[in-house]
Design a protein around this motif. Sequence first.
Motif, short mmCIF file in Angstrom:
data_model
loop_
_atom_site.label_atom_id
_atom_site.label_comp_id
_atom_site.label_asym_id
_atom_site.label_seq_id
_atom_site.Cartn_x
_atom_site.Cartn_y
_atom_site.Cartn_z
N GLY A 261 0.88 -1.20 0.08
CA GLY A 261 0.01 -0.09 0.04
C GLY A 261 0.73 1.36 0.11
N HIS A 262 0.30 2.31 0.36
CA HIS A 262 0.82 3.70 0.16
C HIS A 262 1.72 3.82 1.66
N ARG A 263 1.33 3.55 2.86
CA ARG A 263 1.93 4.12 3.89
C ARG A 263 2.87 2.77 4.63
N ARG A 264 2.23 1.53 4.43
CA ARG A 264 3.18 0.50 5.12
C ARG A 264 4.32 0.10 4.39
N ILE A 265 4.53 0.83 3.38
CA ILE A 265 5.52 0.65 2.41
C ILE A 265 6.79 1.23 3.11
N LEU A 266 6.61 2.29 3.68
CA LEU A 266 7.61 3.14 4.56
C LEU A 266 8.50 2.00 5.68
N GLY A 267 7.87 1.15 6.10
CA GLY A 267 8.36 0.33 7.29
C GLY A 267 8.72 -0.98 6.86
N ASP A 268 8.51 -1.35 5.62
CA ASP A 268 8.83 -2.64 5.13
C ASP A 268 10.55 -2.88 5.04
N PRO A 269 11.00 -3.92 5.86
CA PRO A 269 12.38 -4.09 5.75
C PRO A 269 13.18 -4.29 4.79
N GLU A 270 12.54 -4.86 3.76
CA GLU A 270 13.14 -4.93 2.25
C GLU A 270 13.21 -3.51 1.71
N VAL A 271 12.38 -2.80 1.66
CA VAL A 271 12.32 -1.61 1.10
C VAL A 271 13.09 -0.56 1.77
N VAL A 272 13.12 -0.72 3.27
CA VAL A 272 14.35 0.25 3.73
C VAL A 272 15.72 -0.33 3.38
N ARG A 273 15.99 -1.61 3.38
CA ARG A 273 17.27 -2.10 2.85
C ARG A 273 17.65 -1.68 1.63
N ALA A 274 16.78 -1.80 0.39
CA ALA A 274 17.03 -1.32 -0.91
C ALA A 274 17.13 0.17 -0.81
N VAL A 275 16.73 1.01 -0.05
CA VAL A 275 16.81 2.43 -0.17
C VAL A 275 18.33 2.59 0.49
N LEU A 276 18.72 2.17 1.65
CA LEU A 276 19.91 2.24 2.19
C LEU A 276 20.94 1.64 1.41
N ASP A 277 20.82 0.45 0.59
CA ASP A 277 21.72 0.22 -0.48
C ASP A 277 22.02 1.19 -1.46
N PHE A 278 20.77 1.52 -2.00
CA PHE A 278 21.15 2.89 -3.18
C PHE A 278 21.73 3.93 -2.78
N VAL A 279 21.47 4.46 -1.43
CA VAL A 279 21.93 5.69 -0.95
C VAL A 279 23.43 5.55 -0.82
N GLU A 280 23.92 4.50 -0.44
CA GLU A 280 25.46 4.25 -0.15
C GLU A 280 26.07 3.89 -1.26
N HIS A 281 25.55 2.97 -2.40
CA HIS A 281 26.02 2.62 -3.41
C HIS A 281 25.51 2.86 -4.87
N GLY A 282 24.52 3.42 -4.66
CA GLY A 282 23.95 3.87 -6.15
C GLY A 282 23.11 2.75 -6.71
N VAL A 283 23.12 1.67 -6.19
CA VAL A 283 22.34 0.56 -6.70
C VAL A 283 21.86 -0.18 -5.53
N SER A 284 20.75 -0.96 -5.93
CA SER A 284 19.80 -1.61 -4.94
C SER A 284 20.36 -3.27 -5.01
N THR A 285 20.68 -3.71 -4.10
CA THR A 285 21.44 -5.22 -3.92
C THR A 285 20.22 -6.03 -3.19
N THR A 286 18.90 -5.78 -3.07
CA THR A 286 18.01 -6.36 -2.46
C THR A 286 17.33 -7.50 -3.14
N PRO A 287 17.69 -8.68 -3.37
CA PRO A 287 16.80 -9.60 -4.22
C PRO A 287 15.49 -9.90 -3.88
N ALA A 288 14.98 -9.88 -2.67
CA ALA A 288 13.42 -9.84 -2.44
C ALA A 288 12.79 -8.95 -3.31
#
Length: 291
Positions: A261-288
């Motif tokens: 949905g629209h709000r729960r996405i902000l608390g999803d662990p895989e979404v958080v991990r994908a964002v952190l990867d992108f912020v640090e490396h410029g790519v997402s390395t979250t297979p899920a």
Amino acid sequence: MQPTEALTSAALNSLSRVSGSLAGTSAFTLFHMPLTRSRMRAAERELFGAAQLGRVKVNGKSAVTYRWGDGDRTVLLVHGWQSRGSRFADFVPGLLDRGYRVVAFDAPGHGEGTGRSVNILEYRDIIAELHDQYGVFEALVAHSMGVLGSFYALKHGVKAKRIVTIGGVCDFDYLVDEFCSALSLRRQLKTRLQGRIAKNLFPDLPADRTPFSVVHTAEYVESPILVIHDEDDTRIEVGQGRRLAGAFGDRARLITTSGLGHRRILGDPEVVRAVLDFVEHGVSTTPALER
């Protein structure tokens, strides 16, 4: 339609039959007023209680700012409509662990911000002021209507090395259509509202680029972009995310999720991990999250 919306709809449509100009002004005012003010959740209080607080004044109102960390690389978190900075609580610890300084804010009319309304110009000015304070952002992470406000700031000189959008709005017209549809506003009143928006918010934009769209920033924004949008988002349809990503071609990567949905996405662990990867490396390395 909820009872409050039904009453508002009846009042505006009736007024438009008496005075189109006054009804247009009233609709424009209401368009910028969140109907509810989101409260901080218990799980967010400790983290946000430890933040260094500040204020950014805009048009007689104040946004409340939150800052963590002493690093010289700043990540700005920009909340959406009827939301608040604390909704990014799950992102802050990981960013701090990676050595970033993290900044968030509650816009006027939201969270602890003062006033009852906020518009895209005020979002732009708040982000620009924080840019003046902290310099070029290492990354800018925005949600919902905060995406539109962030790109409007980027169009006006704000710089971010990486950009993340989550459930983002691409076209200002999308918000107008949703507002008018929700209140079943008469066609003539919608036209009046559009006229007010063009005159009051975007007087310097050419007619073919009014109102503002993120699509029109592709010539200004050169940073890599990660676009995350849920296919089951009933607030901002996934087509907005696809349109946003498509405007930037190879510079953007689109990840679609489902069931968040629209709000729960902000608390999803895989979404958080994908964002952190992108912020640090410029790519997402979250297979899920791979689609």
